[in-house]
Motif scaffolding. Structure first.
Motif, PDB file in Angstrom:
ATOM      1  N   PRO A 129       0.830  -1.212   0.000  1.00 18.63           N
ATOM      2  CA  PRO A 129       0.000   0.000   0.000  1.00 18.63           C
ATOM      3  C   PRO A 129       0.864   1.260   0.000  1.00 18.63           C
ATOM      4  O   PRO A 129       2.012   1.241   0.456  1.00 18.63           O
ATOM      5  CB  PRO A 129      -0.795  -0.098   1.300  1.00 18.63           C
ATOM      6  N   SER A 130       0.282   2.356  -0.476  1.00 17.14           N
ATOM      7  CA  SER A 130       1.016   3.618  -0.530  1.00 17.14           C
ATOM      8  C   SER A 130       1.285   4.142   0.880  1.00 17.14           C
ATOM      9  O   SER A 130       0.695   3.682   1.866  1.00 17.14           O
ATOM     10  CB  SER A 130       0.228   4.659  -1.321  1.00 17.14           C
ATOM     11  N   ARG A 131       2.137   5.126   0.979  1.00 18.07           N
ATOM     12  CA  ARG A 131       2.522   5.716   2.261  1.00 18.07           C
ATOM     13  C   ARG A 131       1.300   6.253   3.005  1.00 18.07           C
ATOM     14  O   ARG A 131       1.159   6.054   4.210  1.00 18.07           O
ATOM     15  CB  ARG A 131       3.531   6.833   2.017  1.00 18.07           C
ATOM     16  N   GLU A 132       0.401   6.924   2.278  1.00 21.66           N
ATOM     17  CA  GLU A 132      -0.780   7.503   2.903  1.00 21.66           C
ATOM     18  C   GLU A 132      -1.679   6.423   3.495  1.00 21.66           C
ATOM     19  O   GLU A 132      -2.214   6.576   4.593  1.00 21.66           O
ATOM     20  CB  GLU A 132      -1.561   8.348   1.884  1.00 21.66           C
ATOM     21  N   GLN A 137      -3.624   3.397   8.276  1.00 16.95           N
ATOM     22  CA  GLN A 137      -3.781   2.139   9.005  1.00 16.95           C
ATOM     23  C   GLN A 137      -3.154   2.229  10.395  1.00 16.95           C
ATOM     24  O   GLN A 137      -3.733   1.758  11.379  1.00 16.95           O
ATOM     25  CB  GLN A 137      -3.156   0.993   8.219  1.00 16.95           C
ATOM     26  N   VAL A 138      -1.976   2.842  10.492  1.00 22.15           N
ATOM     27  CA  VAL A 138      -1.313   3.002  11.788  1.00 22.15           C
ATOM     28  C   VAL A 138      -2.148   3.904  12.699  1.00 22.15           C
ATOM     29  O   VAL A 138      -2.335   3.605  13.879  1.00 22.15           O
ATOM     30  CB  VAL A 138       0.119   3.566  11.609  1.00 22.15           C
ATOM     31  N   LEU A 139      -2.657   4.981  12.147  1.00 14.53           N
ATOM     32  CA  LEU A 139      -3.493   5.888  12.928  1.00 14.53           C
ATOM     33  C   LEU A 139      -4.748   5.178  13.421  1.00 14.53           C
ATOM     34  O   LEU A 139      -5.158   5.348  14.578  1.00 14.53           O
ATOM     35  CB  LEU A 139      -3.865   7.109  12.098  1.00 14.53           C
ATOM     36  N   GLY A 140      -5.357   4.364  12.571  1.00 15.64           N
ATOM     37  CA  GLY A 140      -6.534   3.594  12.973  1.00 15.64           C
ATOM     38  C   GLY A 140      -6.212   2.628  14.103  1.00 15.64           C
ATOM     39  O   GLY A 140      -7.011   2.468  15.039  1.00 15.64           O
ATOM     40  N   MET A 141      -5.043   1.983  14.042  1.00 18.53           N
ATOM     41  CA  MET A 141      -4.642   1.062  15.113  1.00 18.53           C
ATOM     42  C   MET A 141      -4.393   1.811  16.411  1.00 18.53           C
ATOM     43  O   MET A 141      -4.702   1.314  17.489  1.00 18.53           O
ATOM     44  CB  MET A 141      -3.390   0.288  14.700  1.00 18.53           C
TER      45      MET A 141
END
Length: 165
Positions: A129-132, A137-141
């Motif tokens: 997946p792209s950087r964005e 995904q990290v922010l959601g986690m």
């Protein structure tokens, strides 16, 4: 139309400047592709911030000479289109996505930060997946535990209100 010496030097300088700031180079053979299809590929590359160019292989070899991409030189044979990007995934993604719809574009090789990539490795790189998307995904986690705690508190407060009434 052949280039004179000054034109060749200008092309090598332009490509060298792109290579100096690049993370990924992907080369693909474009034999037999219609001009309209190549125009679509170039438009997709521009939209993704990818430098896409058809070059003489000797000029490309000179441009990558002495860089982390120098190991790519033996692969530079035949009619090739060069995809160069600062984003680690963009070059591979643009070429691989286009190759899925046009079987005449054949990915030959690639290089990511000095590491040789074969056709399968380029496809694997394109599937990242792209950087964005990764940041989202990290922010959601990171938000999941906090939002779960907030929902539990809200449910507890609603239960207390229902018992009090």
């Amino acid at each position: 139309m052949s280039l004179n010496l000054n034109d060749k030097k200008a092309v090598v300088a332009e490509v060298s400047a792109k290579v100096a700031s690049a993370q990924t180079i992907v080369v693909a053979e474009y034999r037999g592709i219609q001009v309209g299809s190549l125009t679509q590929l170039r438009a997709q590359a521009r939209a993704q911030g990818v430098y896409l160019r058809v070059l003489k292989n000797t000029l490309a070899r000179r441009a990558i000479e002495g860089t982390k991409f120098a190991d790519l030189a033996p692969q530079l044979t035949g009619p090739l289109i060069y995809s160069i990007s600062e984003d680690a995934v963009a070059a591979a993604k643009v070429v691989s996505d286009f190759a899925k719809t046009n079987d005449k574009l054949v990915v030959k090789a690639g290089n990511y930060e000095g590491k040789q990539l074969d056709k399968a490795a380029v496809a694997s790189l394109a599937n990242i997946p792209s950087r964005e998307v990764l940041l989202a995904q990290v922010l959601g986690m990171m938000q999941a535990p906090v939002s779960g705690f907030a929902r539990a508190l809200a449910a507890l407060a609603a239960k207390k209100e229902a018992e009090a009434a």
